[in-house]
Design an enzyme around this catalytic site. Structure first.
Site, short mmCIF file in Angstrom:
data_model
loop_
_atom_site.label_atom_id
_atom_site.label_comp_id
_atom_site.label_asym_id
_atom_site.label_seq_id
_atom_site.Cartn_x
_atom_site.Cartn_y
_atom_site.Cartn_z
N GLY B 247 -19.07 7.07 -15.53
CA GLY B 247 -17.85 7.84 -15.30
C GLY B 247 -18.07 9.31 -15.57
O GLY B 247 -19.16 9.84 -15.37
N SER B 248 -17.03 9.95 -16.05
CA SER B 248 -17.06 11.41 -16.22
C SER B 248 -17.81 11.81 -17.48
O SER B 248 -18.01 11.01 -18.40
CB SER B 248 -15.64 11.94 -16.31
OG SER B 248 -15.05 11.51 -17.53
N GLY B 251 -15.43 11.46 -20.46
CA GLY B 251 -15.30 10.07 -20.90
C GLY B 251 -16.54 9.58 -21.63
O GLY B 251 -16.44 8.95 -22.69
N GLY B 252 -17.69 9.89 -21.08
CA GLY B 252 -18.94 9.44 -21.71
C GLY B 252 -19.16 10.05 -23.08
O GLY B 252 -19.56 9.36 -24.02
N GLU B 271 -23.63 6.95 -18.07
CA GLU B 271 -24.10 7.67 -16.89
C GLU B 271 -22.93 8.56 -16.50
O GLU B 271 -21.85 8.08 -16.18
CB GLU B 271 -24.47 6.65 -15.82
CG GLU B 271 -25.23 7.24 -14.66
CD GLU B 271 -24.34 7.35 -13.46
OE1 GLU B 271 -23.73 8.43 -13.31
OE2 GLU B 271 -24.25 6.38 -12.69
N CYS B 308 -22.06 9.31 -7.59
CA CYS B 308 -22.77 9.96 -8.69
C CYS B 308 -23.92 10.80 -8.15
O CYS B 308 -24.36 11.74 -8.81
CB CYS B 308 -23.38 8.93 -9.63
SG CYS B 308 -22.28 7.59 -10.05
N GLU B 399 -19.99 19.82 -12.44
CA GLU B 399 -19.86 18.81 -11.38
C GLU B 399 -18.47 18.88 -10.76
O GLU B 399 -17.46 18.88 -11.47
CB GLU B 399 -20.09 17.41 -11.94
CG GLU B 399 -20.08 16.33 -10.85
CD GLU B 399 -20.19 14.91 -11.40
OE1 GLU B 399 -20.74 14.07 -10.69
OE2 GLU B 399 -19.73 14.65 -12.53
#
Lengths: 537, 537
Positions: B247-248, B251-252, B271, B308, B399
């Protein structure tokens, strides 16, 4: 006539494979028998010197990782040869700094050079690259498959913090340094303050070997630190890409915290604390309780108990066999003269943590050895507690670094199982079992696997073989990362990461991945392991 | 006639392989085209339900890891079969929840079942156990060598957080779940809020397969969460031993922070973010600039750019070839009608981050597609900046999740090299090169290796093959742990750790390690790989 600096410490750090005198405050190691500071003094590193070591390591990295496996193997072999050539000087200095007996230190030089040669052999074995090739399938529908190839490459410069208790095998030129260099990672060592002279001699051997084998200068540095700030700065440096540490839980957790606070986190391999439980199963105790008690005391007191794998906990079911064990162990512990510990700080900490353990509710002392040495002498000690207390009191699992062990007396297998279930992560668990114990041992084995990095039967945990199959690691708090080992050839994997190459032209592919397999590597082609070249496409 | 719950979502979570209605507030997924909330509602998990899922996973762990590799392979194969059987229902529901086209989703079901079957095949291949045997050498002097054997065992229950952009292949029954189950780790999934119905149908397939193949009930659970607290509680639960997330970056990093604050830290495989630079080398641009421009736009706008591995950055040297590329790419981007994004939240974030990137000093817009869909439609966008600005402004590497890309125009190879040197870690780097570019490509390759998990030539990064050699991972911030991949069979290693067995009697050794090698595993015996049984001792 003065001995050359390769045989006689001068007070130097090594930066970029060259001797450098630090510009910080002077630090000295101490003779633990007398408490006297040893010459020479070591001016510590400044922040600028940390930066320079890291900058040189970063510059060296591309050149170092571009060396062939054979080139790095020759470098490691040369370090091993120089350590062996300088063995007597290393042993004398280490003996002065650690009070460890000369025969033990002589053996440790051999262990250290042997470890370097094992990694050299591993480099030549062509397995560690982890090559996988999924060849193109242009005919696949609905979409053709690209050619994809994978290998492992090194992470980058590694910071190594050596241990006090193995001034050679787990320090400057020890397993962490050997495996990082084998992987192709430059190394910056923070020298252990307890054996600065030994560290200097070992570092000079690495620097000389780097020069002899044409390695880039930044491939190796060693810094001396006064206090913890220099080590923290090293771990925080953005050019450092992994950390290896052997030492206390407090030290390991502090390093892990610095690493976790970096903008870019990095792996930390800290081998920290373990009490290495020993299970004495009933039939084994009945058959040879007294013999096991005497052998246990030998393992407990070896090297003043200063091993990561020292048996600090015994677990057994009450009965005549355990009585025989206890009696023999207590007799042997009481007769032990003690030994000088590595530093007065370690001896003080040993006494303090041992007293704290002995003062926990329900703990009683079975035996205590004498202390025939000086202030830094650690005396052996055997304590006991019942199983119910052990399960209820997590403080009873605190590591006492030295020759103290706690015997947990359980009433039955249910209580023994509960005690095992309460255990934290460990480097090792040992089982003494006779054939009639095997059903019970088999039932317990899965619990042991979940709690330890190594399970051994009918031996003692001290003594860690250096080979392909060894695991010196385990679940937290034995280490910060249970996916690895700090001893044995698998240790190289700590410093590697996989990279995939998709449709990269043969002319540009690394040799590891070329169709013709010029290095005869073990590769998985469409999953199938082998060393054959790929058929001409 | 109502479809059965295996084909029609009911609003259930799965706890212990059984449907359970949550006791928290109701959550619903949304049709991104209309913004309408979809039936059914999903009552979210309470803290108690998180606890129960983790408790069942912990109970299941010993039984699950004791299953044979063949037993787990049959479980994975059965999940794959059930997903294929229920494909039409999965595609319909996923289409309603994500607006992804049906053909793409049909392909994704096949990718997901294929991935499960690949891990089943890997379980049968007998390599992942990582067996090493150093046989005893009783004759060795001065000390005999013990028998030491190593294998890998699973870490324990794994928490999986699926991705929004692959509702099947990177979600409930995706690669993280497949590799964790293959390793022998029970899985607790936090269902993605954007596709709760798809998640339920996939979870039911796993639960049914677990029942069909006799797996313990706690082997799989799926929780629905209202907000972030339930996910954080899952990561913090002491019974969870590893986390996988796609995810983002936000979040990670949040999950990594929760994991790092645990008393016992655990591995986190997140990731997170990557802009997947594409290098356009001069000869390739000269030979086929216009063709590359059109092909690039196709990769950029595929699936509304929601990959991704979407090519969010282009790097090239100015010249006529680049002009041809730019012109063709701009034309194609301007003609792109846009597509509905996965959620209105993602579409809003796409627009906002794209505007922020476009507003950085020196950035200009080359082309912008139309937006023919509704509120959640994301339009393609091509921006440009010069190389000097790019090197100076790290914000230009943010990103933008969607079909926006930034073309960095460099004056020469020196500036191109500087731009590469400034790059953060990436999942992929792509190189377009003609044969006369190969010298330059060869010089740049080591820099690319240090910055990416996958390097590909003359293709586009979207499209991640599921095989043995794939690496879908890379240096931070592409992931939190560069030592792994979330796609391909190597992903199983994320959930394993080594254990050594010293002098363990044959009768007690796991079958993986027995002399007779009953499972025909690949093993290293004294370092030498092979599948032969050990000679009778």
């Amino acid at each position: 006539m003065t001995a050359p600096p390769t045989h006689h410490p001068t007070g130097s750090m090594i930066i970029g494979a060259k001797p450098v005198t630090g510009t910080g405050d002077e630090v000295r190691s101490t003779d633990p028998r007398s408490g006297a500071a040893l010459a020479p003094g070591y001016p510590a590193a400044s922040a600028e010197e940390v930066d320079r070591a890291c900058a040189l390591a970063a510059v060296a990295f591309p050149a170092f990782r571009a060396t062939t496996a054979e080139g790095r193997a020759a470098f490691l072999d040369r370090i091993a040869d120089l350590l062996d050539e300088r063995r007597d000087a290393l042993v004398e200095r280490a003996h002065a700094e650690t009070a460890l007996p000369r025969p033990r230190l002589t053996g440790e030089v051999g262990r250290t050079s042997g470890q370097l040669r094992l990694f050299a052999a591993e480099l030549r074995a062509g397995v560690w690259q982890g090559v996988r090739i999924d060849p193109a399938r242009p005919e696949r529908t609905p979409l053709p498959r690209a050619d994809i190839r994978q290998r492992r490459i090194p992470l980058g410069p590694v910071a190594v913090f050596g241990a006090s208790n193995f001034p050679l095998a787990f320090s400057t030129a020890g397993g962490d340094t050997a495996s990082a260099l084998a992987a192709g990672c430059p190394v910056v060592v923070k020298a252990h303050q307890a054996h600065l002279g030994t560290a200097e001699l070992a570092a000079r051997a690495i620097a000389d070997a780097a020069a002899d084998t044409g390695m880039p200068e930044g491939v190796f540095s060693q810094l001396v630190a006064n206090g913890t700030a220099i080590g923290a700065r090293l771990v925080a440096d953005p050019r450092i890409r992994a950390v290896a540490f052997t030492g206390s839980r407090r030290g390991g957790l502090a390093i892990a915290a610095v690493a976790a606070a970096r903008p870019v986190p990095i792996p930390v391999y800290a081998e920290m604390s373990s009490i290495n439980p020993v299970l004495l199963l009933p039939a084994a105790l009945d058959a040879r309780g007294a013999g096991l008690g005497a052998a246990f005391a030998g393992s407990l007191t070896l090297g003043a108990g200063q091993f990561c794998t020292n048996p600090g906990l015994l677990l057994a079911i009450e009965g005549p066999g355990l009585d025989a064990f206890t009696s023999a162990a207590a007799t042997a512990v009481a007769a032990d003269p003690g030994a000088t510990m590595l530093t007065t700080g370690i001896a003080d900490h040993y006494a303090g943590t041992g007293d704290a353990l002995a003062a926990r509710p329900g703990v009683t002392e079975l035996a205590r050895g004498t202390r025939e040495g000086g202030a830094a002498c650690g005396g052996a000690r055997l304590l006991t507690v019942d199983g119910t207390r052990f399960v209820a009191d997590p403080w009873l699992q605190a590591e006492v670094f030295g020759a103290t062990s706690l015997l947990v007396r359980c009433t039955d297998t249910t209580e023994l199982t509960a005690a095992l279930a309460a255990l934290e992560g460990q480097l090792t668990v040992t089982v003494h079992a006779d054939e009639t114990d095997h059903d019970l041992a088999g039932e317990l084995l899965p619990m042991l696997e979940e709690r330890a990095g190594r399970i051994l039967f009918d031996g003692w945990p001290t003594g860690v073989e250096v080979g392909h199959a060894m695991v010196h690691g385990g679940p937290f708090p034995a280490t910060t990362d249970p996916r690895s080992t700090s001893v044995g050839t698998l240790a190289i994997e700590r410093f590697l990461r996989p990279v995939a190459y998709q449709d990269v032209p043969q002319a540009l592919l690394p040799a590891d991945l070329r169709d013709d397999n010029p290095q005869n590597l073990l590769r998985r082609v469409d999953g199938e392991p082998g060393r054959d070249p790929l058929p001409a496409g």
